[in-house]
Design a protein around this motif. Structure first.
Motif, PDB file in Angstrom:
ATOM      1  N   LEU A  14       3.721  16.138  -6.934  1.00  9.06           N
ATOM      2  CA  LEU A  14       3.575  15.686  -5.551  1.00  9.06           C
ATOM      3  C   LEU A  14       4.835  16.025  -4.768  1.00  9.06           C
ATOM      4  O   LEU A  14       5.875  15.398  -4.930  1.00  9.06           O
ATOM      5  N   GLY A  15       4.764  17.046  -3.935  1.00 13.38           N
ATOM      6  CA  GLY A  15       5.871  17.365  -3.057  1.00 13.38           C
ATOM      7  C   GLY A  15       6.852  18.360  -3.633  1.00 13.38           C
ATOM      8  O   GLY A  15       6.797  18.757  -4.799  1.00 13.38           O
ATOM      9  N   THR A  16       7.783  18.754  -2.757  1.00 21.16           N
ATOM     10  CA  THR A  16       8.723  19.821  -3.098  1.00 21.16           C
ATOM     11  C   THR A  16       9.702  19.424  -4.198  1.00 21.16           C
ATOM     12  O   THR A  16      10.103  20.261  -5.004  1.00 21.16           O
ATOM     13  N   LEU A  17      10.103  18.160  -4.241  1.00 22.29           N
ATOM     14  CA  LEU A  17      11.048  17.737  -5.273  1.00 22.29           C
ATOM     15  C   LEU A  17      10.398  17.815  -6.654  1.00 22.29           C
ATOM     16  O   LEU A  17      10.988  18.348  -7.608  1.00 22.29           O
ATOM     17  N   GLN A  18       9.196  17.313  -6.766  1.00 25.12           N
ATOM     18  CA  GLN A  18       8.506  17.376  -8.058  1.00 25.12           C
ATOM     19  C   GLN A  18       8.161  18.827  -8.426  1.00 25.12           C
ATOM     20  O   GLN A  18       8.120  19.177  -9.604  1.00 25.12           O
ATOM     21  N   LEU A  77       0.822  -1.213   0.000  1.00 33.03           N
ATOM     22  CA  LEU A  77       0.000   0.000   0.000  1.00 33.03           C
ATOM     23  C   LEU A  77       0.852   1.257   0.000  1.00 33.03           C
ATOM     24  O   LEU A  77       0.523   2.246  -0.668  1.00 33.03           O
ATOM     25  N   SER A  78       1.939   1.229   0.744  1.00 35.49           N
ATOM     26  CA  SER A  78       2.791   2.423   0.781  1.00 35.49           C
ATOM     27  C   SER A  78       3.376   2.708  -0.598  1.00 35.49           C
ATOM     28  O   SER A  78       3.557   3.861  -0.985  1.00 35.49           O
ATOM     29  N   CYS A  79       3.697   1.647  -1.349  1.00 34.74           N
ATOM     30  CA  CYS A  79       4.225   1.842  -2.703  1.00 34.74           C
ATOM     31  C   CYS A  79       3.145   2.334  -3.658  1.00 34.74           C
ATOM     32  O   CYS A  79       3.407   3.102  -4.582  1.00 34.74           O
ATOM     33  N   LEU A  80       1.913   1.860  -3.430  1.00 38.67           N
ATOM     34  CA  LEU A  80       0.811   2.281  -4.299  1.00 38.67           C
ATOM     35  C   LEU A  80       0.395   3.716  -4.032  1.00 38.67           C
ATOM     36  O   LEU A  80      -0.055   4.420  -4.943  1.00 38.67           O
ATOM     37  N   ASP A  81       0.542   4.151  -2.794  1.00 37.93           N
ATOM     38  CA  ASP A  81      -0.009   5.452  -2.397  1.00 37.93           C
ATOM     39  C   ASP A  81       1.048   6.393  -1.835  1.00 37.93           C
ATOM     40  O   ASP A  81       0.784   7.122  -0.887  1.00 37.93           O
ATOM     41  N   PHE A  82       2.248   6.362  -2.379  1.00 34.81           N
ATOM     42  CA  PHE A  82       3.262   7.308  -1.907  1.00 34.81           C
ATOM     43  C   PHE A  82       2.745   8.729  -2.068  1.00 34.81           C
ATOM     44  O   PHE A  82       2.427   9.169  -3.168  1.00 34.81           O
ATOM     45  N   ASP A  83       2.683   9.440  -0.953  1.00 35.68           N
ATOM     46  CA  ASP A  83       2.230  10.834  -0.994  1.00 35.68           C
ATOM     47  C   ASP A  83       3.398  11.710  -0.575  1.00 35.68           C
ATOM     48  O   ASP A  83       3.725  11.818   0.607  1.00 35.68           O
ATOM     49  N   TYR A  84       4.053  12.297  -1.587  1.00 38.68           N
ATOM     50  CA  TYR A  84       5.197  13.160  -1.290  1.00 38.68           C
ATOM     51  C   TYR A  84       4.766  14.586  -0.986  1.00 38.68           C
ATOM     52  O   TYR A  84       5.603  15.468  -0.821  1.00 38.68           O
ATOM     53  N   GLY A  85       3.452  14.827  -0.898  1.00 38.43           N
ATOM     54  CA  GLY A  85       2.954  16.192  -0.858  1.00 38.43           C
ATOM     55  C   GLY A  85       3.195  16.918   0.438  1.00 38.43           C
ATOM     56  O   GLY A  85       3.314  18.140   0.466  1.00 38.43           O
ATOM     57  N   ALA A  86       3.259  16.203   1.579  1.00 40.24           N
ATOM     58  CA  ALA A  86       3.422  16.895   2.861  1.00 40.24           C
ATOM     59  C   ALA A  86       4.856  17.382   3.010  1.00 40.24           C
ATOM     60  O   ALA A  86       5.804  16.748   2.579  1.00 40.24           O
ATOM     61  N   GLY A  87       5.013  18.505   3.643  1.00 41.13           N
ATOM     62  CA  GLY A  87       6.332  19.077   3.863  1.00 41.13           C
ATOM     63  C   GLY A  87       6.847  18.748   5.247  1.00 41.13           C
ATOM     64  O   GLY A  87       6.280  17.955   5.995  1.00 41.13           O
ATOM     65  N   TYR A  88       7.949  19.378   5.627  1.00 46.13           N
ATOM     66  CA  TYR A  88       8.547  19.122   6.925  1.00 46.13           C
ATOM     67  C   TYR A  88       7.559  19.454   8.035  1.00 46.13           C
ATOM     68  O   TYR A  88       6.939  20.511   8.056  1.00 46.13           O
ATOM     69  N   HIS A 132      13.192   5.386   0.219  1.00 48.19           N
ATOM     70  CA  HIS A 132      12.638   5.742  -1.093  1.00 48.19           C
ATOM     71  C   HIS A 132      11.670   6.920  -0.956  1.00 48.19           C
ATOM     72  O   HIS A 132      11.703   7.876  -1.755  1.00 48.19           O
ATOM     73  N   PHE A 133      10.826   6.876   0.054  1.00 51.15           N
ATOM     74  CA  PHE A 133       9.863   7.951   0.295  1.00 51.15           C
ATOM     75  C   PHE A 133      10.569   9.266   0.648  1.00 51.15           C
ATOM     76  O   PHE A 133      10.214  10.339   0.129  1.00 51.15           O
ATOM     77  N   LEU A 134      11.575   9.197   1.505  1.00 48.43           N
ATOM     78  CA  LEU A 134      12.272  10.416   1.923  1.00 48.43           C
ATOM     79  C   LEU A 134      12.966  11.090   0.742  1.00 48.43           C
ATOM     80  O   LEU A 134      12.922  12.316   0.606  1.00 48.43           O
ATOM     81  N   GLU A 135      13.594  10.316  -0.115  1.00 45.12           N
ATOM     82  CA  GLU A 135      14.244  10.896  -1.293  1.00 45.12           C
ATOM     83  C   GLU A 135      13.206  11.511  -2.215  1.00 45.12           C
ATOM     84  O   GLU A 135      13.395  12.610  -2.740  1.00 45.12           O
ATOM     85  N   GLY A 136      12.091  10.818  -2.419  1.00 42.83           N
ATOM     86  CA  GLY A 136      11.035  11.363  -3.263  1.00 42.83           C
ATOM     87  C   GLY A 136      10.404  12.609  -2.698  1.00 42.83           C
ATOM     88  O   GLY A 136       9.827  13.421  -3.436  1.00 42.83           O
ATOM     89  N   ARG A 171       7.105  11.120 -10.264  1.00 41.94           N
ATOM     90  CA  ARG A 171       8.455  11.348  -9.725  1.00 41.94           C
ATOM     91  C   ARG A 171       9.519  11.101 -10.790  1.00 41.94           C
ATOM     92  O   ARG A 171      10.520  11.822 -10.852  1.00 41.94           O
ATOM     93  N   TYR A 172       9.325  10.075 -11.607  1.00 43.85           N
ATOM     94  CA  TYR A 172      10.327   9.735 -12.616  1.00 43.85           C
ATOM     95  C   TYR A 172       9.968  10.278 -13.997  1.00 43.85           C
ATOM     96  O   TYR A 172      10.817  10.262 -14.897  1.00 43.85           O
ATOM     97  N   ALA A 173       8.740  10.776 -14.148  1.00 46.62           N
ATOM     98  CA  ALA A 173       8.347  11.353 -15.439  1.00 46.62           C
ATOM     99  C   ALA A 173       8.879  12.770 -15.607  1.00 46.62           C
ATOM    100  O   ALA A 173       9.299  13.160 -16.703  1.00 46.62           O
TER     101      ALA A 173
END
Length: 965
Positions: free
Chosen positions: A791-795, A563-574, A609-613, A756-758
């Protein structure tokens, strides 16, 4: 008189002995010693061992020939047995983590029982790591030479462990020496690819033994005779031996006479010395030939049916004639070729009776061979004796022993023999206590564990055909389907998801079982990578609910991981509430409560993986680094450790710590991790090489990444990103667009997307459109970007970079857009992409006429690029700075000729290159009108009528050196 003469000294091998000595001095490393049979490989090793015995510990293990199959881990078991004799079990324990030898118990019973009864890939990895740790710790005390002889007979497990040791030895002075017969290596021999791979490893040397020269033959004959031989004898021996030391010694008797006439065949030559012995000695030698390269005295006595005294009397002439040599409590033929010749000379009936006697002797007294060899040897002898019944029984037991020793390839071979013999034994099932379908099921397990996936799929298919599709067989059919689905997936073959769906269907929801939860988890894990639908999510939720209902912690954590892989949510910040992070923390707590280190490591994989994303690069490095250390401690560095190494290298690249990332990637690639995780390693290594301007290496990494055909969007997009980046660096923007194609409109809609990879690929595509001056493809790129999530600061940083690049492709070099992108990268502590954005922001400022702003941005970008050794970016920044004259002020005394101003001199250089006013304006960040004014002034000062004459004058006077072009 000896049947074979023997030289008291080694002849013609001084250079090879020196090379081995140098290799030990330079250890760690390895030497691969090859040569035809009889060239003296074993003699060289003995002489080397004797020469260094006071300075190093020499451990020797030989591979055993048992028909076509080798004995699992035979040389390493021999090495461990010798080490136990020297330092004891407790002495070995002192060298191992936590002082426990259970990690080696699968190789030697003296070490007790394995920590786990389960035979898994992780147990095998742990065994390999334990063996490496033992040898390195031993070498820390004093240098160690590990010799593996006769590797042409090595079994698959021995080859795998040998490869692991050679590739992963650290800094301890450990020298690994491998000998093999080069003339045995036919085109399909399994040792050939291993030698080729090891030959490319740093610190591995090849040593090929040559035949003896005439002078060396003369020296060898003189040593045998104790006097100088006649020249005619030397010429005769040279002609007939062709420089092979064994044949020289076989031909020459101690009296200086040739021991036989010119033989018709090599076998005749080798048998000549045997045939000069007494008949009863020849008979005993024929008995000994059935026992392999070395035979214990007690076993030979039992087989020959002679008492101890009689056997000693009968063998003494063979030892005196140098046909046999005493080896501890047993005997070995002086050379394996002699044993082979004696054994091959047996008549069919003699061959069958001999191996029957060996099998009967071992059945009567199993202690005649070490326990770990018993069933394998019985399988060999009963099979060679053509006794299908007892060969089948022994092979079944040998398969179980091989499984216990995590020698899966050898286990599979034994099971294949059971199935081969099955129809010849009417009561086979009663004899082994298992049905034919159960043997097939065991073969499927062994094949998957051994990585023999193609064979595993065939065995699973065969079992499914034999197993009736009845309700009582549903569980077994589901297990076979789940394994076949996994193996199809690992081979990127079609049908994986179909098999997994059928497995789940066969395990109805109204009868909750851990097996159903496991099948659901497999469907979720495989499905999320292969399809763009809600099925994987539904399967994971069902597995989670089932695991909780059953109290199956492992199933619960596996479901949460999916589930964590299906629903990675990089949107929240620190510091913000983050559902993915809460899920990861829940998994960590469950894995800790379960005490399952494998689950803990999988949680670390997902968390890093999540932290890097999420752009939290430093945190990702720490989590992954801790995980890599735990993986090493638990003996799974090549599997879960390799996943974590990827997740450590990726944020290191982001942080600009490229040297660390490169070293980590090289180490991990050298460990030969599973194929399905190699793409990311090669892609990351290629990204660094591209940014540093090493395009040759980048192209090699791209080629390696492409070799791994893996239907995983993350890897597909990463490979396309690397290729597009390489094509841009090569000045081929059109090819970069082709590389990006799978991420654009032709992306396979059946596969899941991954923003993330696109985004990095979309940035490359926009850059390519800009280089091409705006193309019809830009509309497609923009359409794809509009449909891609952020999704998130990196993207967000990638999106801002894309926006600025797309604006440039539309003809708008927007300084503010590039500044915003640079600021986003700065906030993420990503120096390379910040430098790239600043380079374009600086160029945009120049176009806007803001030279101070340009100077500041280009200076900051230059500092960042210099720290990274990003040569192509540095070159571009240097060219920008020089063209815009933003560097140090010119010396007033260095005036341009003809009274030209420095700016006019720059314009003349471009005129001499044939540039138009528009191109001059673009190059120098001035307007076309200003460029025209400068050209008019130049023509006047040179006293010429047009641009062509001005260019000719510049060339005639050599005003511009090639370096300034």
């Amino acid at each position: 008189m000896s049947a074979y003469g023997t030289s008291p000294i080694m002849v013609g091998r001084a250079g090879q002995l020196d090379l081995l000595t140098e290799a030990l001095a330079a250890a760690p490393g390895a030497v691969l010693v090859g040569g035809e049979a009889g060239l003296g490989k074993s003699r060289l090793i003995r002489e080397f061992g004797a020469a260094v015995k006071d300075d190093a510990r020499v451990l020797v293990g030989g591979c055993l020939e048992l028909g076509s199959e080798g004995l699992p881990f035979a040389p390493f078991t021999t090495v461990l047995r010798g080490l136990v004799r020297d330092v004891g079990v407790d002495g070995v324990a002192e060298l191992l983590p936590r002082g426990t030898t259970s990690g080696l118990a699968r190789l030697l019973p003296e070490f007790g029982e394995p920590e786990s009864d389960a035979a898994s890939g992780e147990e095998r990895a742990r065994l390999f790591e334990t063996m490496l740790t033992l040898l390195e710790r031993l070498a820390e005390r004093s240098p160690v030479v590990l010799v593996i002889e006769d590797a042409h007979w090595a079994d698959r497990s021995t080859r795998d462990l040998l490869s692991f040791l050679v590739r992963n030895v650290g800094s301890a002075p450990l020298l690994i020496v491998v000998t093999y017969r080069s003339d045995e290596l036919h085109r399909s021999h399994p040792l050939r690819p291993l030698l080729a791979e090891l030959g490319r490893v740093e610190r591995v040397r090849r040593l090929d033994l040559p035949r003896l020269s005439r002078d060396e033959i003369g020296e060898l004959v003189a040593d045998i005779l104790g006097r100088a031989p006649d020249p005619e004898l030397i010429d005769t021996v040279r002609s007939r031996s062709e420089g092979n030391p064994l044949f020289v010694e076989t031909l020459v008797g101690c009296d200086g006479e040739l021991v036989c006439e010119l033989p018709e065949t090599l076998r005749d030559l080798l048998l000549a010395g045997v045939e000069r012995l007494p008949d009863e000695t020849q008979e005993a030698l024929r008995d000994a030939s059935g026992g392999g390269t070395r035979i214990d005295h007690r076993l030979l006595a039992a087989v020959s049916r002679l008492d101890d005294a009689a056997l000693t009397r009968v063998l003494r002439p063979a030892v005196a004639a140098n046909v046999l040599v005493v080896d501890g409590e047993g005997y070995a033929f002086r050379h394996a070729l002699i044993r082979e010749a004696v054994h091959d000379d047996l008549l069919p009936g003699e061959h069958t009776r001999l191996h029957t006697r060996y099998a009967e002797a071992l059945e009567a007294d199993p202690d005649l061979v070490p326990a770990d060899r018993l069933w394998h040897e019985l399988s060999h002898h009963w099979h060679a004796a053509h006794d299908a019944l007892w060969a089948l029984v022994a092979s079944w037991r040998a398969a179980g022993e091989a499984r216990r020793r995590v020698a899966y390839a050898e286990c599979l071979d034994m099971l294949a023999r059971v199935l081969e013999l099955w129809d010849r034994v009417p009561d086979a099932a009663e004899r082994i206590g298992a049905t034919r379908i159960e043997v097939f099921e065991q073969a499927v397990l062994a094949a998957e564990s051994a990585g023999e996936l193609d064979r595993g799929v065939k065995y699973a298919t065969g079992a499914l055909k034999m197993l009736p599709d009845e309700p009582e067989n549903a569980s077994r059919r589901a297990a076979l389907l789940e394994r076949r689905g996994r193996m199809l997936f690992d081979q990127t073959m079609p049908g994986a998801a179909d098999d997994l769906r059928e497995a789940v269907r066969l395990l109805p929801a109204d009868r909750p079982t851990s097996q159903r939860a496991r099948a659901l988890n497999t469907l979720a894990t495989v499905g999320r990578l292969l399809q763009n639908s809600d099925e994987p999510r539904r399967a994971a939720h069902a597995a989670l609910e089932l695991g909780r209902r059953l109290g199956d912690r492992q199933a619960e954590v596996e479901a949460l991981l999916a589930l964590s892989c299906l629903d990675f949510d990089y949107g929240a910040g620190y510091g913000q509430e983050d559902p993915t992070e809460r899920l990861l923390e829940e998994m960590r707590v469950l894995a800790d409560a379960e005490g399952d280190e494998r689950l803990r490591l999988r949680v670390a994989v997902n968390r890093s993986h999540f932290l890097e994303g999420s752009g939290r690069h430093a945190e990702a490095v720490k989590v992954a680094c801790d995980g890599v250390e735990k993986a090493q401690a638990n003996g799974v560095a090549r599997t879960q450790g390799a996943f974590l190494a990827i997740n450590q290298a990726e944020p290191l690249v982001s942080l600009g710590r490229w040297h660390e990332a490169e070293a980590l990637l090289r180490r991990t690639i050298d460990q030969r991790p599973p194929r399905k995780i190699r793409t990311s390693l090669f892609a990351l290594a290629g990204e660094i090489a591209t940014a540093r301007g090493d395009l040759d290496r980048a192209v090699r990494m791209l080629g390696y990444a492409r070799e791994v055909t893996w239907p995983k969007v993350q890897d597909l997009f990463a490979t396309r990103r690397l290729e597009a980046g390489i094509r841009l660096a090569q000045g081929r923007p059109d090819a970069a667009l082709v590389a990006a194609e799978p991420v654009l409109g032709t992306h396979d809609e059946s596969l899941p997307d991954d923003s993330r990879y696109a985004w990095p690929v979309l940035v490359h595509a926009a850059m390519a459109c800009a280089e091409l001056g705006g193309t019809a493809d830009l509309e497609r790129v923009e359409k794809r970007a509009e449909a891609t999530l952020v999704l998130g600061t990196l993207q967000r940083a990638w999106k801002l970079t894309y926006d600025a690049s797309a604006a440039r492709a539309r003809g708008d070099l927007d300084a503010a857009a590039w500044d915003e992108a640079a600021s986003a990268w700065n906030a993420l502590a990503n120096p390379y992409h910040e430098a790239v954005a600043l380079s374009w922001a600086g160029q945009a400022a120049l176009h806007a006429g803001d030279r101070d702003a340009a100077r500041a941005r280009l200076a900051r970008a230059t500092d960042l690029a210099r720290g990274l050794a990003a040569v192509p970016l540095l070159d571009r920044l240097s060219a920008l700075t020089q063209r815009a004259r933003l560097g140090a002020q010119a010396d007033p005394g260095e005036a341009a000729p003809f009274g030209l101003t420095p700016r006019e001199f720059e314009v003349l250089r471009l005129v001499a290159e044939g540039q138009s006013n528009r191109h001059i304006a673009e190059a120098l960040f001035i307007s076309t009108k200003t460029a025209s004014v400068h050209v008019s002034n130049i023509l006047a000062k040179l006293g010429v009528a047009g641009r062509g004459e001005a260019a000719a004058t510049a060339h005639r006077l050599s005003l511009f050196t090639p370096a300034s072009h």
